[in-house]
Design a protein around this motif. Structure first.
Motif, PDB file in Angstrom:
ATOM      1  N   ALA A  70       3.667  72.992  34.199  1.00 44.96           N
ATOM      2  CA  ALA A  70       2.240  73.324  34.086  1.00 44.96           C
ATOM      3  C   ALA A  70       1.382  72.058  34.193  1.00 44.96           C
ATOM      4  O   ALA A  70       0.346  72.064  34.872  1.00 44.96           O
ATOM      5  CB  ALA A  70       1.973  74.052  32.776  1.00 44.96           C
ATOM      6  N   PHE A  73       1.381  70.954  37.876  1.00 46.26           N
ATOM      7  CA  PHE A  73       0.502  71.806  38.692  1.00 46.26           C
ATOM      8  C   PHE A  73      -0.974  71.546  38.371  1.00 46.26           C
ATOM      9  O   PHE A  73      -1.817  71.548  39.260  1.00 46.26           O
ATOM     10  CB  PHE A  73       0.839  73.277  38.486  1.00 46.26           C
ATOM     11  CG  PHE A  73       2.097  73.725  39.202  1.00 46.26           C
ATOM     12  CD1 PHE A  73       2.791  72.885  40.068  1.00 46.26           C
ATOM     13  CD2 PHE A  73       2.597  74.998  39.015  1.00 46.26           C
ATOM     14  CE1 PHE A  73       3.941  73.292  40.720  1.00 46.26           C
ATOM     15  CE2 PHE A  73       3.743  75.423  39.670  1.00 46.26           C
ATOM     16  CZ  PHE A  73       4.421  74.570  40.527  1.00 46.26           C
ATOM     17  N   ASP A  74      -1.295  71.303  37.099  1.00 45.46           N
ATOM     18  CA  ASP A  74      -2.682  70.990  36.731  1.00 45.46           C
ATOM     19  C   ASP A  74      -3.152  69.702  37.396  1.00 45.46           C
ATOM     20  O   ASP A  74      -4.292  69.603  37.857  1.00 45.46           O
ATOM     21  CB  ASP A  74      -2.837  70.870  35.213  1.00 45.46           C
ATOM     22  CG  ASP A  74      -2.761  72.207  34.507  1.00 45.46           C
ATOM     23  OD1 ASP A  74      -2.902  73.251  35.178  1.00 45.46           O
ATOM     24  OD2 ASP A  74      -2.553  72.209  33.270  1.00 45.46           O
ATOM     25  N   ASN A  77      -3.869  70.448  40.965  1.00 47.19           N
ATOM     26  CA  ASN A  77      -5.132  71.187  41.080  1.00 47.19           C
ATOM     27  C   ASN A  77      -6.342  70.269  40.924  1.00 47.19           C
ATOM     28  O   ASN A  77      -7.376  70.491  41.556  1.00 47.19           O
ATOM     29  CB  ASN A  77      -5.185  72.319  40.059  1.00 47.19           C
ATOM     30  CG  ASN A  77      -4.151  73.399  40.348  1.00 47.19           C
ATOM     31  OD1 ASN A  77      -3.682  73.539  41.484  1.00 47.19           O
ATOM     32  ND2 ASN A  77      -3.786  74.148  39.338  1.00 47.19           N
ATOM     33  N   SER A 120      -4.978  75.532  45.262  1.00 46.42           N
ATOM     34  CA  SER A 120      -4.466  75.326  43.913  1.00 46.42           C
ATOM     35  C   SER A 120      -3.098  75.979  43.766  1.00 46.42           C
ATOM     36  O   SER A 120      -2.687  76.779  44.610  1.00 46.42           O
ATOM     37  CB  SER A 120      -5.436  75.879  42.855  1.00 46.42           C
ATOM     38  OG  SER A 120      -5.535  77.269  42.973  1.00 46.42           O
ATOM     39  N   LYS A 122      -0.425  77.857  40.711  1.00 42.43           N
ATOM     40  CA  LYS A 122      -0.377  78.456  39.374  1.00 42.43           C
ATOM     41  C   LYS A 122       1.050  78.869  39.055  1.00 42.43           C
ATOM     42  O   LYS A 122       1.706  79.546  39.842  1.00 42.43           O
ATOM     43  CB  LYS A 122      -1.298  79.675  39.313  1.00 42.43           C
ATOM     44  CG  LYS A 122      -1.323  80.322  37.951  1.00 42.43           C
ATOM     45  CD  LYS A 122      -2.200  81.543  37.916  1.00 42.43           C
ATOM     46  CE  LYS A 122      -2.150  82.167  36.547  1.00 42.43           C
ATOM     47  NZ  LYS A 122      -2.895  83.415  36.507  1.00 42.43           N
ATOM     48  N   ILE A 124       3.766  81.063  37.461  1.00 43.13           N
ATOM     49  CA  ILE A 124       3.893  82.472  37.037  1.00 43.13           C
ATOM     50  C   ILE A 124       5.008  82.601  36.007  1.00 43.13           C
ATOM     51  O   ILE A 124       4.811  83.140  34.927  1.00 43.13           O
ATOM     52  CB  ILE A 124       4.179  83.396  38.239  1.00 43.13           C
ATOM     53  CG1 ILE A 124       3.029  83.350  39.242  1.00 43.13           C
ATOM     54  CG2 ILE A 124       4.413  84.831  37.779  1.00 43.13           C
ATOM     55  CD1 ILE A 124       3.313  84.096  40.518  1.00 43.13           C
ATOM     56  N   TYR A 147       5.829  80.638  41.393  1.00 44.90           N
ATOM     57  CA  TYR A 147       4.457  80.136  41.325  1.00 44.90           C
ATOM     58  C   TYR A 147       3.642  80.693  42.477  1.00 44.90           C
ATOM     59  O   TYR A 147       4.186  81.163  43.480  1.00 44.90           O
ATOM     60  CB  TYR A 147       4.427  78.602  41.313  1.00 44.90           C
ATOM     61  CG  TYR A 147       5.004  77.929  42.538  1.00 44.90           C
ATOM     62  CD1 TYR A 147       4.167  77.466  43.552  1.00 44.90           C
ATOM     63  CD2 TYR A 147       6.374  77.716  42.673  1.00 44.90           C
ATOM     64  CE1 TYR A 147       4.689  76.832  44.670  1.00 44.90           C
ATOM     65  CE2 TYR A 147       6.887  77.093  43.777  1.00 44.90           C
ATOM     66  CZ  TYR A 147       6.051  76.643  44.784  1.00 44.90           C
ATOM     67  OH  TYR A 147       6.564  76.022  45.883  1.00 44.90           O
ATOM     68  N   LYS A 148       2.324  80.654  42.325  1.00 43.90           N
ATOM     69  CA  LYS A 148       1.398  81.129  43.355  1.00 43.90           C
ATOM     70  C   LYS A 148       0.735  79.942  44.017  1.00 43.90           C
ATOM     71  O   LYS A 148       0.334  78.988  43.349  1.00 43.90           O
ATOM     72  CB  LYS A 148       0.295  82.008  42.759  1.00 43.90           C
ATOM     73  CG  LYS A 148       0.709  83.407  42.435  1.00 43.90           C
ATOM     74  CD  LYS A 148      -0.494  84.214  41.979  1.00 43.90           C
ATOM     75  CE  LYS A 148      -0.076  85.602  41.560  1.00 43.90           C
ATOM     76  NZ  LYS A 148      -1.217  86.387  41.086  1.00 43.90           N
ATOM     77  N   ALA A 155      -3.540  84.581  47.949  1.00 40.14           N
ATOM     78  CA  ALA A 155      -2.472  84.102  47.064  1.00 40.14           C
ATOM     79  C   ALA A 155      -1.118  84.446  47.669  1.00 40.14           C
ATOM     80  O   ALA A 155      -0.910  85.556  48.154  1.00 40.14           O
ATOM     81  CB  ALA A 155      -2.599  84.736  45.696  1.00 40.14           C
TER      82      ALA A 155
END
Length: 190
Positions: A70, A73-74, A77, A120, A122, A124, A147-148, A155
């Motif tokens: 997470a 990924f942040d 983003n 981005s 995300k 899942i 993940y997306k 998406a």
């Protein structure tokens, strides 16, 4: 002249010397009372208890792996924002590489065309699959990662494997042994 010295000496003893002697004895009596009250309030010391080696559970590993993905990924983003400066993008990608065991692997993941074109990412789901012990306190864990990828409002769901490196650290604090985990991402993808 001698009479004057005797008078000054008697006055100094009468005014100051006698009072100091009384105060000292009163202070020591007060200190004894305070000391006795303090000794009554002191609690007995409990013996130290060693924590067992089983204090780390599967949930601890899973939660830490989710947090690492997470955070990664942040950071990706943050670099995808429209008004992000070049210096901030470089700073963020350098910090994102620190989450990986080998920074070159992070660079390979970030250079994938789908990731570069994405708006981005995300997370899942992250599902545990297996452990591989390297040493008694080091292991590799394989997870199924879903993940997306968002691109132009669309998406797309991706499913792949993620591999994590875990090292168990034994910390000795005040005679008690605690266990902690150090985690790095090894690979995302097959």
């Amino acid at each position: 002249m001698k009479k004057l010295i005797y008078i000054l000496l008697l006055l100094s003893v009468a005014c100051g010397g006698g009072k100091d002697g009384i105060k000292v004895s009163q202070k020591s009596a007060k200190n004894q009372i305070v000391k006795q009250q303090f000794e009554k309030k002191v609690l007995p010391i409990k013996p130290t208890i060693d924590h067992s080696k089983d204090s780390l559970t599967q949930a601890s590993f899973d939660e830490l792996a989710k947090q690492k993905i997470a955070r990664f990924f942040d950071m990706i983003n943050l670099t995808k924002q429209n008004k992000t400066s070049k210096n901030f993008i470089n700073f963020t990608t350098d910090n994102a590489k620190k989450l990986w065991l080998k920074p070159e692997s992070a660079k390979q993941f970030l250079q994938q065309p789908a990731i570069q074109k994405a708006d981005s990412l995300k997370l899942i789901a992250l599902t545990f699959q297996k452990f591989q012990a390297q040493q008694s306190d080091e292991m590799l864990a394989t997870y199924r990662l879903r993940y997306k990828i968002f691109k132009n409002g669309q998406a797309q769901v991706r499913q792949t494997q993620a591999k994590f490196y875990f090292k168990i650290l034994n910390l000795d604090l005040d005679g008690q042994t605690y266990q902690s985990l150090k985690t790095k991402i090894v690979r995302i993808g097959k």
